[in-house]
Design an enzyme around this catalytic site. Structure first.
Site, PDB file in Angstrom:
ATOM      1  CE1 TYR A 168      -2.481   3.269   2.430  1.00 50.89           C
ATOM      2  CE2 TYR A 168      -3.687   2.527   0.507  1.00 50.89           C
ATOM      3  CZ  TYR A 168      -3.505   3.453   1.519  1.00 50.89           C
ATOM      4  OH  TYR A 168      -4.333   4.553   1.608  1.00 50.89           O
TER       5      TYR A 168
ATOM      6  CG  ASP B 291       5.796   3.430   0.878  1.00 58.54           C
ATOM      7  OD1 ASP B 291       4.624   3.356   0.445  1.00 58.54           O
ATOM      8  OD2 ASP B 291       6.109   4.069   1.905  1.00 58.54           O
TER       9      ASP B 291
ATOM     10  CE  LYS C 117       2.215   4.936   8.155  1.00 57.57           C
ATOM     11  NZ  LYS C 117       0.818   4.944   8.573  1.00 57.57           N
TER      12      LYS C 117
HETATM   13  P1  KE4 Z   1      -0.998   8.341   4.200  1.00 53.24           P
HETATM   14  O1  KE4 Z   1      -1.458   8.950   2.880  1.00 53.24           O
HETATM   15  O2  KE4 Z   1      -2.103   7.548   4.867  1.00 53.24           O
HETATM   16  O3  KE4 Z   1      -0.340   9.357   5.119  1.00 53.24           O
HETATM   17  O4  KE4 Z   1       0.171   7.315   3.867  1.00 53.24           O
HETATM   18  C1  KE4 Z   1      -0.077   6.284   2.943  1.00 53.24           C
HETATM   19  C2  KE4 Z   1       0.914   5.153   3.165  1.00 53.24           C
HETATM   20  C3  KE4 Z   1       1.957   5.004   2.271  1.00 53.24           C
HETATM   21  N1  KE4 Z   1       2.868   4.024   2.416  1.00 53.24           N
HETATM   22  C4  KE4 Z   1       2.795   3.156   3.459  1.00 53.24           C
HETATM   23  C5  KE4 Z   1       3.836   2.074   3.587  1.00 53.24           C
HETATM   24  C6  KE4 Z   1       1.759   3.265   4.417  1.00 53.24           C
HETATM   25  O5  KE4 Z   1       1.698   2.377   5.438  1.00 53.24           O
HETATM   26  C7  KE4 Z   1       0.795   4.280   4.270  1.00 53.24           C
HETATM   27  C8  KE4 Z   1      -0.368   4.435   5.220  1.00 53.24           C
HETATM   28  N2  KE4 Z   1      -0.495   3.386   6.163  1.00 53.24           N
HETATM   29  C9  KE4 Z   1      -1.826   3.132   6.671  1.00 53.24           C
HETATM   30  C10 KE4 Z   1      -1.718   1.946   7.642  1.00 53.24           C
HETATM   31  N3  KE4 Z   1      -1.944   0.722   6.979  1.00 53.24           N
HETATM   32  C11 KE4 Z   1      -2.431   4.351   7.291  1.00 53.24           C
HETATM   33  C12 KE4 Z   1      -3.692   4.077   8.088  1.00 53.24           C
HETATM   34  C13 KE4 Z   1      -4.900   4.603   7.386  1.00 53.24           C
HETATM   35  O6  KE4 Z   1      -5.021   4.438   6.155  1.00 53.24           O
HETATM   36  O7  KE4 Z   1      -5.747   5.156   8.109  1.00 53.24           O
END
Ligand code: KE4
Length: 430
Positions: free
Chosen positions: A144, A239, A267
């Site tokens: 993701y 990533d 994060k």
């Molecule tokens: P954001 O757009 O949610 O800030 O980041 C996306 C993203 C990109 N790459 C990795 C490896 C990530 O884990 C994430 C976001 N992680 C999720 C947890 N599985 C955020 C939680 C959510 O979607 O509310």
């Protein structure tokens, strides 16, 4: 467990927020129970409006490596807020944080801050396509990288196929250039490159998969991606939104000694405030506007309070490297506990873990790819999750989410979590 306030909040929220949430995973659709109405956090614990206290393994899905309300982070945010919130001009804090990331991560010579991991990923892919003049990108099933159209591709039938839209609203054209391969399947990558390597702009990978639950890279997988992309002139994009500054101060690339061309962060580097970043080779990053033609922008990119929070968090981590030893010790304790009690209960339980990222996969012995983890017993996980809630353990509400430890978690927290897990296994029928 008392949850009347949680139910009342959910009812109000569902009237004005789709699904009652601002991000789907928070809706608890994959598990029983009502999302607690969290009102405060301190260290490894949070409390909700119904008076319940929980050991928190969600930690806002990764930012709180130092636990809730780490004093230096909170003080840094407060101090910045007393001076100003946003100016639309570069402030020293942006440079301070960028210099810390450049110093910590050998492959990163320049950085651009944005306000989410999604923005970081979509910007890095635009840059990779521009720099290589190629359109194809490769991602991995279960990986993701945020919700930009190009990444919302699902694996089509077969091993290496062009992506098909993974969501309504994503046009086929947006994912036509996205190839989805099985994670940890280097042979599939080599085969794809031998067939169409000269069309591939980049491979984007979570160096430790965290969005199918925690699935570590197999030996040689990341090195193989590096060799393949280098041989064919494609870029390797790590990533590290989740792993950056979590699995090591220099991220997973430092742990596994593989040097990507571009990296994503988020994060931890924002200390819990909205932030994302992409960075890497200077010759690539200088192609980003206004120094180059690849456009990307953001009103609140480099937000001063978020920069201040990230600087404080990274300074605590850099000044106290033993914190990573603590995270490893706690993670190992939790992993060992899961494995011991599941073996005693006669329940298969593969545990994926790297440092303070951990996932027990219920009902399966192998967890090396998305196809394998999809065989986990989600229904049984849901009942374990509900029992954890009753026992004051707040675990991510999906079998396919990684749980996180912080430097403020204690052996007692871990042991209570394992004991609750053991009771669940004993009570939850096969
Ligand atoms: P954001 O757009 O949610 O800030 O980041 C996306 C993203 C990109 N790459 C990795 C490896 C990530 O884990 C994430 C976001 N992680 C999720 C947890 N599985 C955020 C939680 C959510 O979607 O509310």
């Amino acid at each position: 467990m008392k949850d009347s306030n949680a139910r009342a909040l959910r009812a109000r929220a569902e009237r004005v927020l789709p699904g009652g949430v601002d991000s789907p995973v928070r809706a608890y659709r994959a598990v029983p129970g009502v999302p607690p109405h969290i009102v405060a956090g301190e260290g490894s614990h949070v409390v909700d409006a119904d008076g319940n206290e929980f050991i928190d393994y969600v930690l806002a899905y990764g930012p709180h490596i130092l636990g809730h309300q780490p004093p230096r982070v909170v003080a840094a945010i407060r101090a910045q807020l007393d001076r100003g919130i946003a100016y639309g001009h570069t402030v020293e804090l942006e440079v301070d944080l960028a210099e810390r990331i450049v110093d910590a991560v050998e492959s990163v010579e320049m950085v651009r801050f944005v306000t989410s991991g999604t923005e970081a990923a979509m910007s890095a892919m635009r840059l990779a396509r521009a720099a290589t003049r190629r359109d194809r990108i490769v991602k991995f099933a279960g990986g993701y990288h945020g919700h930009a159209d190009a990444f919302l591709a699902e694996s089509g039938s077969g091993i290496a196929t062009l992506g098909i839209p993974g969501s309504p609203g994503v046009p086929a054209a947006a994912v036509a250039g996205t190839v989805v391969l099985p994670y940890n399947d280097l042979e599939a990558v080599v085969d794809l490159f031998e067939r169409e390597g000269d069309q591939i702009a980049a491979v984007i990978v979570e160096p430790v998969a965290g969005n199918m639950g925690c699935v570590p890279p197999e030996a040689g997988f990341l090195d193989g991606l590096r060799d393949c992309t280098s041989k064919w002139g494609a870029l390797l994009v790590f990533d590290e939104v989740m792993t950056g500054f979590r699995v090591a101060y220099g991220g997973a690339q430092t742990l596994y000694e593989v040097r990507p061309d571009l990296s994503l962060f988020g994060k931890v580097i924002g200390g819990g405030l909205p932030v994302g970043a992409y960075g890497g080779r200077r010759d690539l990053m200088e192609q980003i506007a206004p120094s180059g033609p690849v456009y990307q922008a953001g009103t609140l990119s480099g937000s001063p309070p978020a920069m201040a929070a990230g600087i404080a968090a990274l300074d605590v981590l850099r000044e106290n490297p033993a914190l990573y030893d603590r995270l490893e010790r706690l993670g190992k304790r939790l992993e060992t506990g899961f494995k011991t009690v599941s073996a005693e209960a006669g329940t298969a339980c593969a545990v994926g873990r790297v440092g303070s990222m951990v996932t027990p996969f219920i009902g399966i012995d192998e967890a090396h790819s998305f196809d394998e983890v999809k065989l986990a017993d989600r229904e049984r996980f849901g009942r374990i999750h509900a029992a954890w809630l009753d026992d004051g353990v707040l675990w991510p509400p999906s079998q396919f989410e990684t749980a996180f430890l912080s430097t403020t978690h204690s052996d007692e927290d871990v042991d209570r979590t394992v004991e609750s897990f053991a009771r669940s296994l004993a009570s939850v029928s096969v």
